[in-house]
Design a protein around this motif. Sequence first.
Motif, PDB file in Angstrom:
ATOM      1  N   SER A  92       0.818  -1.207   0.000  1.00  0.00           N
ATOM      2  CA  SER A  92       0.000   0.000   0.000  1.00  0.00           C
ATOM      3  C   SER A  92       0.858   1.266   0.000  1.00  0.00           C
ATOM      4  N   LEU A  93       2.177   1.095   0.141  1.00  0.00           N
ATOM      5  CA  LEU A  93       3.095   2.243   0.187  1.00  0.00           C
ATOM      6  C   LEU A  93       3.489   2.623  -1.237  1.00  0.00           C
ATOM      7  N   LYS A  94       2.665   3.367  -1.896  1.00  0.00           N
ATOM      8  CA  LYS A  94       2.791   3.596  -3.329  1.00  0.00           C
ATOM      9  C   LYS A  94       3.999   4.441  -3.730  1.00  0.00           C
ATOM     10  N   ARG A  95       4.607   5.155  -2.784  1.00  0.00           N
ATOM     11  CA  ARG A  95       5.780   5.961  -3.104  1.00  0.00           C
ATOM     12  C   ARG A  95       7.089   5.212  -2.848  1.00  0.00           C
ATOM     13  N   LEU A  96       6.982   3.990  -2.395  1.00  0.00           N
ATOM     14  CA  LEU A  96       8.167   3.217  -2.023  1.00  0.00           C
ATOM     15  C   LEU A  96       9.084   3.013  -3.222  1.00  0.00           C
ATOM     16  N   ALA A  97      10.374   3.323  -3.026  1.00  0.00           N
ATOM     17  CA  ALA A  97      11.363   3.164  -4.094  1.00  0.00           C
ATOM     18  C   ALA A  97      12.377   2.079  -3.768  1.00  0.00           C
ATOM     19  N   TYR A  98      12.569   1.786  -2.469  1.00  0.00           N
ATOM     20  CA  TYR A  98      13.561   0.794  -2.040  1.00  0.00           C
ATOM     21  C   TYR A  98      12.908  -0.145  -1.032  1.00  0.00           C
ATOM     22  N   LEU A  99      12.926  -1.443  -1.326  1.00  0.00           N
ATOM     23  CA  LEU A  99      12.346  -2.449  -0.431  1.00  0.00           C
ATOM     24  C   LEU A  99      13.339  -3.584  -0.244  1.00  0.00           C
ATOM     25  N   ASN A 100      13.772  -3.776   1.002  1.00  0.00           N
ATOM     26  CA  ASN A 100      14.731  -4.827   1.320  1.00  0.00           C
ATOM     27  C   ASN A 100      14.108  -5.771   2.345  1.00  0.00           C
ATOM     28  N   LEU A 101      13.823  -6.992   1.904  1.00  0.00           N
ATOM     29  CA  LEU A 101      13.283  -8.037   2.784  1.00  0.00           C
ATOM     30  C   LEU A 101      14.218  -9.241   2.788  1.00  0.00           C
ATOM     31  N   SER A 102      15.488  -9.019   2.554  1.00  0.00           N
ATOM     32  CA  SER A 102      16.440 -10.116   2.470  1.00  0.00           C
ATOM     33  C   SER A 102      16.522 -10.878   3.794  1.00  0.00           C
ATOM     34  N   GLY A 103      16.573 -12.205   3.688  1.00  0.00           N
ATOM     35  CA  GLY A 103      16.721 -13.047   4.861  1.00  0.00           C
ATOM     36  C   GLY A 103      15.482 -13.209   5.707  1.00  0.00           C
ATOM     37  N   VAL A 104      14.338 -12.731   5.233  1.00  0.00           N
ATOM     38  CA  VAL A 104      13.082 -12.904   5.967  1.00  0.00           C
ATOM     39  C   VAL A 104      12.499 -14.254   5.575  1.00  0.00           C
TER      40      VAL A 104
END
Length: 322
Positions: free
Chosen positions: A100-112
């Motif tokens: 829902s975070l439409k302005r998001l440019a960087y998403l890091n979910l590594s190791g989850v």
Amino acid sequence: MHDMVRELTIKIAEEESFGKFDEQSRQIPIANSRWLGITSKMHSKSLRNSTKLRALLLMPSSEVVLDRRIGWFSSLRVLDFSLGKLDNISVEDFLVWICSLKRLAYLNLSGVSGIKELPSSIRKLRNLQLLILCGCSNLVRLNPYITTLKKLVVLDLGSCGLEYLPKGLGRLFYLQELSGFKISNQANKQSCRLHELRVLSHLRVLRMNIGIDSVILEDDKSVLSQLSKLKVLAIDAEDCEDGSILEMLNALTPPPSLQEFYLRRYRHKTLPTWINPEQLSSLQYLCIENGDLTHIKTSPQHVADSLYTWNIEGLCFKVLPS
């Protein structure tokens, strides 16, 4: 850091609304904060007024303390929950909130490790430029809507549990770095084939896996040579001892401007034929890791009336036969 330098750094950070810190150097969520590093000791209620956040980071080994209020962070550009623990929340709902975070440019979910699949709502992140999911060992399926994220520059899927990547990656025109690409078999009609990457003219880094079920078609053989900006190529042969692996690698034509080459888990005694100073004249770094390689040609190569020598500046050999 010297005490005076530290105090000056904290003072400037507060003046620029970067963040506020208490006497124990712990960050305090305030209304004007632009950056926040959260820990499991923080309560979600303390984040209610931090609606102007641009970057939100989960401190290492902390549990996610957020709930549906994550939707309040409408200005968020950076979200880093790498190695985060999702034990006390619904992973599915958590991913929906992120989308829902439409302005998001960087998403890091590594190791989850709790992530098994990305929701179809991932398509809402139209401004996303960097998506890092490396080390998500339980991620078994990548939603085809990933190919609608037209602004992606980096897509890191290394060390995931994916069997294949969905076809249509060629639509990610601005992609510069792709990690975790898997060459699948011909029977899988939903998988992305190597020849689809031909149109990624901005691609600079490619890390791919080739295994016992991989098939390289005629259209795939010249793809790498058409990626004129490709500087880094890494191939993981997945410990496959079948001779077909070497045949498939020999069939490839290398990138013209390759500077770094990594070969891992390679169970053959000789290198692919195109690893020579004539075809890799720009190569500066060569890494062979965890394989059965016993011989590398280091002498200059004579081709017709020309003499080609290596210009390598760095070598790395790990876990090879003595």
